[in-house]
Design a protein around this motif. Structure first.
Motif, short mmCIF file in Angstrom:
data_model
loop_
_atom_site.label_atom_id
_atom_site.label_comp_id
_atom_site.label_asym_id
_atom_site.label_seq_id
_atom_site.Cartn_x
_atom_site.Cartn_y
_atom_site.Cartn_z
N ALA A 168 0.73 -1.26 0.10
CA ALA A 168 -0.02 0.14 0.09
C ALA A 168 0.86 1.33 0.15
O ALA A 168 0.62 2.35 -0.72
CB ALA A 168 -0.78 -0.08 1.24
N GLY A 169 2.17 1.12 0.75
CA GLY A 169 2.83 2.45 0.67
C GLY A 169 3.70 2.88 -0.62
O GLY A 169 4.20 3.78 -0.52
N ASN A 170 3.35 2.03 -1.48
CA ASN A 170 4.33 2.28 -2.88
C ASN A 170 3.09 2.70 -3.93
O ASN A 170 3.41 2.45 -5.04
CB ASN A 170 4.82 0.74 -3.21
N THR A 171 2.47 3.62 -3.69
CA THR A 171 1.57 4.26 -4.77
C THR A 171 2.56 5.33 -5.31
O THR A 171 3.60 5.62 -4.79
CB THR A 171 0.12 4.89 -4.43
N GLY A 172 2.04 5.81 -6.58
CA GLY A 172 2.83 6.87 -7.26
C GLY A 172 2.99 8.05 -6.58
O GLY A 172 3.76 8.95 -6.80
N ALA A 173 2.31 8.33 -5.45
CA ALA A 173 2.45 9.61 -4.70
C ALA A 173 3.72 10.05 -3.93
O ALA A 173 4.24 9.01 -3.69
CB ALA A 173 0.98 9.69 -3.75
N PRO A 174 3.81 11.38 -3.74
CA PRO A 174 5.23 11.54 -3.35
C PRO A 174 5.19 10.87 -1.60
O PRO A 174 4.22 10.65 -1.24
CB PRO A 174 5.15 13.14 -3.14
N LEU A 175 6.50 10.53 -1.16
CA LEU A 175 6.55 9.93 0.03
C LEU A 175 5.76 10.60 1.37
O LEU A 175 5.04 10.08 1.92
CB LEU A 175 8.16 10.10 0.42
N VAL A 176 5.83 11.84 1.36
CA VAL A 176 5.28 12.92 2.61
C VAL A 176 3.70 12.36 2.43
O VAL A 176 3.17 12.34 3.43
CB VAL A 176 5.64 14.28 2.41
N LEU A 177 3.25 12.64 1.14
CA LEU A 177 1.72 12.27 1.15
C LEU A 177 1.47 10.89 1.59
O LEU A 177 0.37 10.47 2.17
CB LEU A 177 1.13 12.45 -0.26
N ARG A 178 2.22 9.88 1.15
CA ARG A 178 1.83 8.58 1.36
C ARG A 178 2.05 8.13 2.84
O ARG A 178 1.33 7.50 3.56
CB ARG A 178 2.64 7.42 0.56
N LEU A 179 3.01 8.88 3.51
CA LEU A 179 3.24 8.74 4.98
C LEU A 179 1.98 9.36 5.75
O LEU A 179 1.53 8.72 6.56
CB LEU A 179 4.40 9.40 5.40
N VAL A 180 1.45 10.75 5.31
CA VAL A 180 0.47 11.27 5.90
C VAL A 180 -0.79 10.32 5.77
O VAL A 180 -1.74 10.20 6.61
CB VAL A 180 0.13 12.71 5.60
N ALA A 181 -1.01 9.81 4.45
CA ALA A 181 -2.20 8.99 3.99
C ALA A 181 -2.28 7.76 4.97
O ALA A 181 -3.24 7.32 5.65
CB ALA A 181 -2.14 8.61 2.86
#
Ligand code: A2P
Ligand code: MG
Ligand code: MG
Ligand code: MG
Length: 310
Positions: A2-15
């Motif tokens: 789940a953490g590996n979508t194309g979104a930037p790291l900071v957004l994935r971390l917050v999500a």
């Protein structure tokens, strides 16, 4: 994963943090409902830990480290060494977060630039005494030593509203973007309301509060909770002129307050640092405001400043 979508790291971390903070909030409620708080005294004076602190920490740190194995994650509690309860994990990403556009300066942040600061249960003393709305779950994201994003879950928000009310809320923010799930409200203009600790007071705390000449003092638990009082206009300032607060207490609240235009510094006006090898205590104390930050700094007694060094 789940953490590996194309979104930037900071957004994935917050999500990921929004989803896991909700799960941790549910754990905090479940432990309280079970009636078995499992209270342990830690090393420090007036420093408690409960089963909710331990289980919520496991939930957050295990879930995030599986999704972001190269990111440094620092939690308040020591690992228990027990087998991980898989039913405590949450690795979904909040869709609401993935929809936003990441601020330009945070788009290419790398794993090694990030430290995630986790307070699985802020306001433990108050939790054990039944002041349930003082409790928050805090996940802060620091990039190159600065708090840039934060997630706060308040598991017992609305609990005084009675049966039928939705219990709990999650708020998140990114500096340069804004905050969601919480609204900035303006405090009364005709008086000065200051909030501070109810369970970790001392002479320095009392002296500094008096120096602010408040009309009202809200003595409540939790660093997250007190920053929310400032954000929502219930207090003009959060003043804590002593070293008890740690990096995990301030990282998430600071980021959300900054995202909304407020300020959180030590009592000398210095920015707080969040590098991975920084010492955990905020030795210079905490001051959080929306406006007139410099006025509060100027009122801080020299004797207090000399005793509460950065
Ligand atoms: N002297 C202290 N020892 C341990 N934790 C402290 C101390 N002072 C503050 N804290 C932490 O900072 C938070 C805010 O302080 P206060 O509630 O006293 O205003 C506390 O809820 C506690 O976090 P935690 O409950 O996560 O251990
Ligand atoms: Mg604690
Ligand atoms: Mg805390
Ligand atoms: Mg805690």
């Amino acid at each position: 994963m789940a953490g590996n979508t194309g979104a930037p790291l900071v957004l994935r971390l917050v999500a990921a943090s929004v989803s896991v903070a909700e799960k941790a909030g549910a754990i905090v409620r479940n432990v309280f409902n079970s009636g078995e708080l499992g209270v342990v005294e830690k090393d420090g004076k007036n420093d408690l830990q409960t089963q909710a602190d331990r289980s919520a920490q496991e939930c957050i740190v295990q879930s995030l480290s599986r999704q972001f194995p190269k990111v440094t994650i620092i939690g308040e509690e020591e690992p228990t060494g027990e087998t991980v309860d898989e039913s405590h994990l949450e690795t979904r990403l909040s869709e609401e977060v993935l929809k936003v556009v990441c601020p330009q300066n945070l788009q290419s942040v790398k794993d090694e630039d990030v430290v995630v600061w986790v307070d699985p249960l802020d306001g433990t003393k108050e939790y054990t005494e039944g002041f349930l709305d003082h409790v928050t779950v805090l996940i802060g994201v620091a990039v190159n030593g600065k708090a840039v994003a934060g997630v706060i879950n308040q598991p017992y928000y609305n609990y005084k509203a009675g049966p039928g009310a939705t219990l709990g809320r999650t708020m998140w923010g990114i500096v340069g973007l804004g905050a969601f799930g919480v609204e900035r409200l303006v405090p009364p203009a005709d008086k000065r309301i200051v909030t501070t600790t109810r369970s970790h007071s001392n002479k320095l705390v009392t002296e500094s509060i008096e120096a602010m000449q408040p009309d009202e003092v809200l003595r409540v638990g939790g660093a997250g909770h007190k920053v929310l009082l400032v954000i929502e206009g219930k207090a003009h300032a959060y003043v804590f002129a002593t070293p008890g607060c740690k990096k995990w207490d301030t990282c998430a609240p600071e980021a959300i307050l900054h995202a909304l235009g407020g300020r959180l510094t030590d009592i000398h006006g210095n920015a707080l640092q969040y590098h991975r090898d920084v010492k955990h205590p905020n030795t210079g104390g905490v001051l959080a405001t929306y406006s007139d930050h410099d006025w509060y700094l100027s009122r801080m007694p020299e004797s207090v400043k000399a005793a509460v060094k950065p």
